[in-house]
Design a protein around this motif. Sequence first.
Motif, mmCIF file in Angstrom:
data_model
loop_
_atom_site.group_PDB
_atom_site.id
_atom_site.type_symbol
_atom_site.label_atom_id
_atom_site.label_comp_id
_atom_site.label_asym_id
_atom_site.label_seq_id
_atom_site.Cartn_x
_atom_site.Cartn_y
_atom_site.Cartn_z
ATOM 1 N N GLY A 142 0.809 -1.203 0.000
ATOM 2 C CA GLY A 142 0.000 0.000 0.000
ATOM 3 C C GLY A 142 0.846 1.257 0.000
ATOM 4 N N THR A 143 1.999 1.211 0.677
ATOM 5 C CA THR A 143 2.909 2.352 0.707
ATOM 6 C C THR A 143 3.551 2.549 -0.661
ATOM 7 N N VAL A 144 3.959 1.453 -1.293
ATOM 8 C CA VAL A 144 4.489 1.538 -2.656
ATOM 9 C C VAL A 144 3.427 2.129 -3.579
ATOM 10 N N ASN A 145 2.194 1.639 -3.449
ATOM 11 C CA ASN A 145 1.101 2.115 -4.289
ATOM 12 C C ASN A 145 0.858 3.608 -4.077
ATOM 13 N N LEU A 146 0.956 4.065 -2.832
ATOM 14 C CA LEU A 146 0.757 5.477 -2.530
ATOM 15 C C LEU A 146 1.787 6.335 -3.253
ATOM 16 N N LEU A 147 3.056 5.908 -3.223
ATOM 17 C CA LEU A 147 4.097 6.668 -3.903
ATOM 18 C C LEU A 147 3.939 6.597 -5.418
ATOM 19 N N VAL A 148 3.574 5.438 -5.944
ATOM 20 C CA VAL A 148 3.364 5.308 -7.388
ATOM 21 C C VAL A 148 2.276 6.270 -7.857
ATOM 22 N N ASN A 149 1.157 6.306 -7.129
ATOM 23 C CA ASN A 149 0.062 7.201 -7.515
ATOM 24 C C ASN A 149 0.467 8.664 -7.394
ATOM 25 N N ALA A 150 1.231 8.999 -6.368
ATOM 26 C CA ALA A 150 1.692 10.381 -6.210
ATOM 27 C C ALA A 150 2.654 10.766 -7.332
ATOM 28 N N LEU A 151 3.580 9.866 -7.667
ATOM 29 C CA LEU A 151 4.530 10.146 -8.743
ATOM 30 C C LEU A 151 3.823 10.289 -10.090
ATOM 31 N N MET A 152 2.823 9.445 -10.329
ATOM 32 C CA MET A 152 2.113 9.499 -11.607
ATOM 33 C C MET A 152 1.287 10.775 -11.753
ATOM 34 N N SER A 153 1.012 11.454 -10.649
ATOM 35 C CA SER A 153 0.240 12.698 -10.710
ATOM 36 C C SER A 153 1.111 13.911 -11.015
ATOM 37 N N LEU A 154 2.439 13.742 -10.953
ATOM 38 C CA LEU A 154 3.341 14.867 -11.181
ATOM 39 C C LEU A 154 3.552 15.085 -12.675
ATOM 40 N N PRO A 155 3.763 16.337 -13.089
ATOM 41 C CA PRO A 155 3.891 16.624 -14.521
ATOM 42 C C PRO A 155 5.162 16.083 -15.156
ATOM 43 N N ASP A 156 6.224 15.933 -14.390
ATOM 44 C CA ASP A 156 7.493 15.473 -14.965
ATOM 45 C C ASP A 156 8.272 14.677 -13.925
ATOM 46 N N THR A 157 8.573 13.443 -14.246
ATOM 47 C CA THR A 157 9.347 12.585 -13.337
ATOM 48 C C THR A 157 10.616 12.071 -14.030
#
Length: 314
Positions: free
Chosen positions: A72-87
């Motif tokens: 769930g913690t990995v998923n939280l970071l994945v979703n947060a990263l995917m919401s950013l305009p540039d990674t």
Amino acid sequence: MTTRVYLNPGATYGTGQERWKGVQSALAERLGTFAVEELPPQGREATGALRRSLGTALERGVRRFVAAGGDGTVNLLVNALMSLPDTTGVALGAVGLGSSNDFHKPFDADATVDGMPLSVDFEQASPRDVIRIDHSERGVGESVRYAIVNASIGVTAEANAAFNEPNALVRAARTLSMDAAISAAVLTTLLTYRNIDCALATDDARAETVSVTNISAFKNPHFGGTLCYDTEVGRDDGLLGVALCEEMNRLETMRTLSALRRCSFTGRKGTRSWKASRLTVEAARSFALETDGETVRADSAAFRISERKIACCR
């Protein structure tokens, strides 16, 4: 380069902080200097705070992030990263403080400390596909979630919901072991579960009506503790692995779950498995939608691949 670790102290029923103490020195040997930030309890405000923290870290040049917690913690970071305009240049690692730690599977015996898996070799990080799920529920609206391990609808999703919000039986089973708690959640779910009549469509094929006992879309066949599908899918091949159980009664479902503990699925009665680039599921009633162990309610879901979106450590 400084690494930012996001620690979930509530992982594994509040033991995350104690588990972290047993692994942080080994992590320092592998990473050198890193900064730690504790995650607040999950929720909309916590998600917003994490996105702001990631944005600030990126502005300061941080490109290495570690999820210290469960799936769930990995998923939280994945979703947060995917919401950013540039990674661009961002890489994700993980320290398995959770009960299942499917992100790390299959485990590397040389990358575990006191039974906790470490996936923090940033020098070997490589791009991985992410599953995008567009879902909606009548009266609630539409939303988007991402999964990096798997997503499911049906008995395992409902069992995950029961595991995350446990009744007395599941709480008692926790005192024995995680596998016991998972089994108790599954058994509790089986007592009340009814198959879901769905319109199911793969890629450009016409939709078919299916009575779903369980359907999973995955990038890693390992899930739910010791369960595993026998369909291999590449981490960056642009495809979903799909596993369907249909029209099963309780006994058939239990037998299939038992077989999954032996990584045996294909060819069993009531099962189908294939690979696809897109999958859509629509139902007349609400169902639990599980993404990397986290659950929400929905009555329709569309799964597709966002190709090679996040570099992940092995």
